[in-house]
Write a protein that holds these residues in place. Structure first.
Motif, PDB file in Angstrom:
ATOM      1  N   TYR A 168      36.860   0.487   4.771  1.00  0.00           N
ATOM      2  CA  TYR A 168      36.568   1.933   4.746  1.00  0.00           C
ATOM      3  C   TYR A 168      37.777   2.725   5.265  1.00  0.00           C
ATOM      4  O   TYR A 168      37.676   3.442   6.274  1.00  0.00           O
ATOM      5  N   LEU A 169      38.891   2.567   4.576  1.00  0.00           N
ATOM      6  CA  LEU A 169      40.179   3.114   5.033  1.00  0.00           C
ATOM      7  C   LEU A 169      40.358   4.582   4.680  1.00  0.00           C
ATOM      8  O   LEU A 169      39.941   5.039   3.623  1.00  0.00           O
ATOM      9  N   GLN A 170      41.001   5.294   5.587  1.00  0.00           N
ATOM     10  CA  GLN A 170      41.410   6.678   5.338  1.00  0.00           C
ATOM     11  C   GLN A 170      42.930   6.726   5.528  1.00  0.00           C
ATOM     12  O   GLN A 170      43.455   6.088   6.443  1.00  0.00           O
ATOM     13  N   PRO A 171      43.640   7.492   4.670  1.00  0.00           N
ATOM     14  CA  PRO A 171      45.102   7.556   4.782  1.00  0.00           C
ATOM     15  C   PRO A 171      45.533   7.938   6.192  1.00  0.00           C
ATOM     16  O   PRO A 171      44.894   8.772   6.843  1.00  0.00           O
ATOM     17  N   VAL A 233      48.343  -7.708  22.510  1.00  0.00           N
ATOM     18  CA  VAL A 233      48.533  -6.419  21.832  1.00  0.00           C
ATOM     19  C   VAL A 233      47.936  -5.317  22.700  1.00  0.00           C
ATOM     20  O   VAL A 233      46.880  -5.502  23.323  1.00  0.00           O
ATOM     21  N   THR A 234      48.602  -4.185  22.772  1.00  0.00           N
ATOM     22  CA  THR A 234      48.072  -3.041  23.525  1.00  0.00           C
ATOM     23  C   THR A 234      47.812  -1.888  22.560  1.00  0.00           C
ATOM     24  O   THR A 234      48.214  -1.929  21.401  1.00  0.00           O
ATOM     25  N   GLY A 235      47.161  -0.855  23.055  1.00  0.00           N
ATOM     26  CA  GLY A 235      46.863   0.303  22.228  1.00  0.00           C
ATOM     27  C   GLY A 235      45.527   0.130  21.523  1.00  0.00           C
ATOM     28  O   GLY A 235      44.788  -0.841  21.773  1.00  0.00           O
ATOM     29  N   ARG A 236      45.198   1.089  20.692  1.00  0.00           N
ATOM     30  CA  ARG A 236      43.934   1.019  19.958  1.00  0.00           C
ATOM     31  C   ARG A 236      44.191   1.304  18.479  1.00  0.00           C
ATOM     32  O   ARG A 236      45.089   2.060  18.126  1.00  0.00           O
ATOM     33  N   PHE A 237      43.361   0.726  17.653  1.00  0.00           N
ATOM     34  CA  PHE A 237      43.561   0.783  16.206  1.00  0.00           C
ATOM     35  C   PHE A 237      42.275   1.260  15.525  1.00  0.00           C
ATOM     36  O   PHE A 237      41.184   0.898  15.944  1.00  0.00           O
ATOM     37  N   ASP A 238      42.457   2.041  14.459  1.00  0.00           N
ATOM     38  CA  ASP A 238      41.288   2.515  13.714  1.00  0.00           C
ATOM     39  C   ASP A 238      40.595   1.382  12.971  1.00  0.00           C
ATOM     40  O   ASP A 238      39.378   1.403  12.768  1.00  0.00           O
ATOM     41  N   ARG A 239      41.417   0.416  12.567  1.00  0.00           N
ATOM     42  CA  ARG A 239      40.882  -0.708  11.794  1.00  0.00           C
ATOM     43  C   ARG A 239      41.545  -1.995  12.253  1.00  0.00           C
ATOM     44  O   ARG A 239      42.709  -2.002  12.617  1.00  0.00           O
TER      45      ARG A 239
END
Lengths: 405, 405
Positions: A168-171, A233-239
């Protein structure tokens, strides 16, 4: 009736197996086509087979102490596993006795050092090997055959579209690819959906190839690759997407895997986990695969995965069990290996070639008749992160899919 | 700061709650809209609330010892549960302490007699009650809202199409509907897919209505209904559908349920199980629901269902977690109850009306913020029983869906 006929008579299905013993005595079991003739070259091999056939058969084949004189190895394996189909009750605990309790009681720990070593064992093999049997995009995981007659190239393209659609990707979104291989999926997601991707791998060979491909495609600023354990890995990702990596996590680390993924996901994040799994209860690893191919691997059952993900409150929103696809994929890989036998032998040696093709053939048969399959599980942190229905998957998949060539 | 403000201050979210105590003292907590005012009529009620709020609140509301003076009960419940969302960590074990270990350690046994009694408790309520708040087809389970604005009638039609599509039906097949309710699904499957259906229920009321409907539709020879425990059904069926029945099976009987389904399925059979479930680990039942609404019920987690079905080698081929749909459904049912308050009170009494609407409102909120959802799990005995991809579902669903009116 020979000893062999007594031993194998009811353990062969869907073909005829002739065995030539070291004494040159011949025995045949089963009936009909295909016909496979195998030769056992020395008496000690018989003893080793009797003691632990699952490991011994592969090693004896690898060492040339069992050879196939007529027909194909995969047909022989298919006759054996086909006579013990998962659906018909499978191996019914015979394996339990055979491989002892001790090993199963010791948790298999894959800490960062062991993970690195296990990955190097397999994925740092020469890139040229993988180029000889995979598709040009180097997808080293289950393809998606919309039609069994489709080419491997088509099926791997369709696999990427199938997975991308479930994300469910968004640009503009940030995507983490855990176990990015040679970078094919990361580059694909950037190309079809305009997302930024960080791919992580523990293989220096894969990292080198992936970075080079991003450079060549002129997207090295949008599709980055790092040699780093996913737990670092650090940080946060939408997917998050992870294809063919979970097999190496190990049951003792499932909780850590899901906790890490949850930490790395944004509140409205979506994850797609693509992994080989087992239909029934997760069992012990195949000893040949564990020793020679994927040290430390573990194939999860759905109940195991769900128990671990429920523990950290990741919500499983969609599960698809890909049943026949990996068998098709492996048969393509095996045929490619056979077609490039000379090059593979030149890269390594005959023994490596036999080890490699034994692994592919045995795996194909396990997907066709045994307990193996491929799960695609979609996870979210928040129930509202996805549309009400799955219709978006179909829509996106059609959009991503390249026009049939 | 009053005692109440101290108690509830951080347990209210998304609105303002004013409580009027027996002493007529007023306290307000939270902020913004909606505004709900509740009155607690006697001092003993306060004590009962403090002791075990989950059961006491429902019973006090039912008995008129707590009344809503302004606003809606569902908004009050939403403020409380919304402040403890599953996604935010939920109740974090507070419930565990509250309801003791003992009850959770005793398996809840639902043998045939208990099952019959439990079902009669709820489903033998007057058919007229259900006609007052369900859709005309009497679908007493989660609808499927392709759009939140859709009517209940539309969403229940779409639910039937969604389930039928996952059954991969061929004309002439024999279908078993376990927990057939008032027969709506069985009649639907026969109508859209030309299959023969046996529906089984433990409710005499449901049986009477279902048989009458089959007669009226002129399909009594193709759609049969029996008052029989599913465990007593004999023969084998190409398809099994079970909608909203698994909730009553009880965790102690999951193994028996799946073993029975496997026995009843043909080798190439397909089953679709539609059940309320839990996102996280399955916990103890809600005490109000267990006492007043569904004695003996148990909401499964996916890991529980998978562990039980793996044990008998049923293969889970597809899992869809319906997240928001049951909340929408319950809000429609609640609105229908409110609209028919006078008729429901005439059928029963005010206390029953309050009990019933409390159950619907509390359930709606649990689906919106709590751990509840609705799983649709598709099972097969043989991996080859279904097409390679899920595309057939989309195709069949469109075919079954009636043109939008």
């Amino acid at each position: 009736m020979t000893m062999l006929e007594r031993l194998l008579g009811d353990r062969i299905k869907g073909g005829t197996l002739t065995v030539i013993l070291p004494s040159s005595e011949r025995s045949s079991v089963g009936s009909g086509e295909p016909h496979v003739t195998a030769r056992i070259h020395d008496k000690k091999a018989l003893l080793e087979l009797a003691r632990g056939p699952r490991l011994a058969f592969g090693e004896l084949y690898m060492d040339g102490r069992i050879t196939i004189e007529q027909g194909a190895l995969i047909d022989l394996l298919s006759m054996v596993v086909g006579a013990n189909r998962f659906e018909d009750g499978g191996h019914k605990g015979r394996l339990k006795k055979r491989f002892g309790l001790l090993k199963s009681l010791l948790p298999r720990r894959n800490d960062a050092t062991a993970s690195r070593r296990n990955v190097a064992h397999h994925y740092d093999l020469d890139e040229r090997l993988y180029r000889l049997f995979l598709d040009p995009d180097l997808q080293y995981s289950c393809a998606y055959f919309r039609d069994p007659a489709n080419s491997l190239v088509q099926a791997q393209e369709d696999k990427k579209a199938h997975i991308a659609a479930k994300l469910y990707l968004q640009p503009g979104q940030r995507v983490l690819d855990i176990g990015c291989g040679w970078g094919g999926m990361a580059l694909y997601l950037n190309r079809v959906a305009g997302v930024e991707v960080l791919g992580v791998t523990l293989s220096e060979e894969q990292l080198r190839v992936a970075r080079q491909r991003a450079e060549e495609a002129g997207v090295a600023d949008k599709v980055r690759f790092e040699l780093i354990d996913y737990r670092a890995v650090t940080g946060r990702f939408d997917r998050i997407v992870s294809v063919g990596m979970f097999e190496h996590v190990g049951a003792a680390h499932f909780g850590e895997f899901f906790a890490t993924c949850k930490r790395l996901l944004t509140d409205d994040g979506v994850m797609l986990l693509h992994t080989i799994g087992k239909y029934g209860k997760a069992g012990k690893p195949d000893p040949f695969t564990d020793k020679w191919i994927f040290p430390g691997y573990h194939l999860p059952s759905l109940s195991q995965m769900m128990a671990a993900s429920e523990e950290v409150r990741l919500i499983a929103t969609d599960v698809e069990t890909l049943r026949m696809h990996y068998g098709f994929t492996l048969r393509h890989w095996l045929a490619n290996c056979d077609a490039h036998r000379a090059e593979i032998v030149a890269l390594y040696d005959e023994r490596f070639f036999r080890m490699w093709t034994f692994y592919l053939a045995a795996a194909a048969v396990a997907f066709e008749h045994g307990a193996m399959n491929n799960f695609q599980v979609q996870y979210v942190r928040d129930r509202r992160a996805l549309p009400l229905t799955r219709d978006y998957m179909q829509e996106a998949e059609q959009r991503y899919r390249r026009p049939a060539s």
